[in-house]
Design a protein around this motif. Sequence first.
Motif, PDB file in Angstrom:
ATOM      1  N   GLY A  50       0.786  -1.101   0.221  1.00 14.37           N
ATOM      2  CA  GLY A  50       0.022  -0.021   0.056  1.00 14.37           C
ATOM      3  C   GLY A  50       0.839   1.078  -0.130  1.00 14.37           C
ATOM      4  O   GLY A  50       1.833   1.391  -0.654  1.00 14.37           O
ATOM      5  N   LYS A  51       0.486   2.174   0.660  1.00 10.61           N
ATOM      6  CA  LYS A  51       1.048   3.604   0.816  1.00 10.61           C
ATOM      7  C   LYS A  51       2.210   3.567   1.883  1.00 10.61           C
ATOM      8  O   LYS A  51       1.994   2.825   2.714  1.00 10.61           O
ATOM      9  N   ASN A  52       3.202   3.977   1.304  1.00  8.05           N
ATOM     10  CA  ASN A  52       4.355   4.615   2.562  1.00  8.05           C
ATOM     11  C   ASN A  52       5.078   3.392   2.803  1.00  8.05           C
ATOM     12  O   ASN A  52       5.314   3.032   4.189  1.00  8.05           O
ATOM     13  N   LEU A  53       5.357   2.160   2.072  1.00  7.81           N
ATOM     14  CA  LEU A  53       5.944   1.372   2.319  1.00  7.81           C
ATOM     15  C   LEU A  53       7.555   1.782   2.014  1.00  7.81           C
ATOM     16  O   LEU A  53       7.787   1.930   0.991  1.00  7.81           O
ATOM     17  N   LYS A  54       8.431   1.588   2.996  1.00  5.47           N
ATOM     18  CA  LYS A  54       9.675   2.249   3.022  1.00  5.47           C
ATOM     19  C   LYS A  54      10.890   1.380   3.550  1.00  5.47           C
ATOM     20  O   LYS A  54      10.588   0.622   4.456  1.00  5.47           O
ATOM     21  N   MET A  55      11.878   1.188   2.656  1.00  2.57           N
ATOM     22  CA  MET A  55      13.161   0.428   2.973  1.00  2.57           C
ATOM     23  C   MET A  55      14.075   1.469   3.572  1.00  2.57           C
ATOM     24  O   MET A  55      14.236   2.375   2.518  1.00  2.57           O
ATOM     25  N   TYR A  56      14.607   1.419   4.800  1.00  2.00           N
ATOM     26  CA  TYR A  56      15.339   2.505   5.129  1.00  2.00           C
ATOM     27  C   TYR A  56      16.505   1.950   6.025  1.00  2.00           C
ATOM     28  O   TYR A  56      16.187   1.079   7.173  1.00  2.00           O
ATOM     29  N   ASN A  57      17.911   2.333   5.638  1.00  4.91           N
ATOM     30  CA  ASN A  57      18.904   2.199   6.604  1.00  4.91           C
ATOM     31  C   ASN A  57      19.929   3.175   6.222  1.00  4.91           C
ATOM     32  O   ASN A  57      20.105   3.387   5.375  1.00  4.91           O
ATOM     33  N   PRO A  58      20.236   3.782   7.497  1.00  8.40           N
ATOM     34  CA  PRO A  58      20.952   5.125   7.321  1.00  8.40           C
ATOM     35  C   PRO A  58      22.283   5.113   6.379  1.00  8.40           C
ATOM     36  O   PRO A  58      22.722   6.121   5.964  1.00  8.40           O
ATOM     37  N   LEU A  59      22.792   3.751   6.465  1.00 11.50           N
ATOM     38  CA  LEU A  59      24.033   3.771   5.678  1.00 11.50           C
ATOM     39  C   LEU A  59      24.047   3.046   4.450  1.00 11.50           C
ATOM     40  O   LEU A  59      24.851   3.347   3.600  1.00 11.50           O
ATOM     41  N   LEU A  60      22.822   2.670   3.852  1.00 10.85           N
ATOM     42  CA  LEU A  60      22.782   1.699   2.800  1.00 10.85           C
ATOM     43  C   LEU A  60      21.747   2.360   1.693  1.00 10.85           C
ATOM     44  O   LEU A  60      21.941   2.467   0.720  1.00 10.85           O
ATOM     45  N   TYR A  61      20.436   2.829   2.297  1.00  8.47           N
ATOM     46  CA  TYR A  61      19.412   2.965   1.285  1.00  8.47           C
ATOM     47  C   TYR A  61      18.094   3.654   2.156  1.00  8.47           C
ATOM     48  O   TYR A  61      17.872   3.812   3.216  1.00  8.47           O
TER      49      TYR A  61
END
Length: 212
Positions: free
Chosen positions: A101-112
């Motif tokens: 759906g909306k606002n699925l995020k993959m987040y890592n401050p060092l990678l992506y």
Amino acid sequence: KELSAQMGEGNLLAVGDLNINGNGVDNYQLDINLNKLAIDSAYTAGPLTANLVVKPQPQKSRPVIQGQVLLDNLIINIPTIPEFGAGTLPAVGLDIAIDIGKNLKMYNPLLYDLDLEGNLKVLGSLRYPNIDGTIRVTRGTINYLRTPFKVKSAILGFPLQGSLMPNINLYATSRLFRTDIFLNVRGPVDEMDLKLTSNPPMSQQELFRMLT
């Protein structure tokens, strides 16, 4: 029997029936409803919504999990490539539709930092899954050799039957010292083929030295 639980602003409701005769278990069904259940783990944070049923799979001596899962307003952080081996997973069938759906995020401050969309259909079993569908990156950046690259296009697919290992096709750009740098990534995520090109043209070795 019924089980209910509250986690954050969401809740879980599970209702099950089990029939037993002289020869053992005759029939069973477990209905599981997750309504924006709050998840906070090392890899995932946010609400999870799902409607699942566990029952006997016709013509097979095993249970099957059927239903729908909605991934919405979730943050996923996978710092390393996970192992996708089936190991000693139980013999459980799968028939699950996954909607991003909306606002699925993959987040890592060092990678992506990536925003995702797509739909998947998971069939087969836990031991031998078959995944149909794709996941697309709609916006984001990745860091390669400590350099941020803006993602222009990226698609994850699952062409290999019996495996959770995705294939990636990614194109991203960056700019350093008046040089446009292009990053192309292809192949399974555990054996990705990464290629750097540039404008004005430079060799791979020159680009590596520039980025490091």
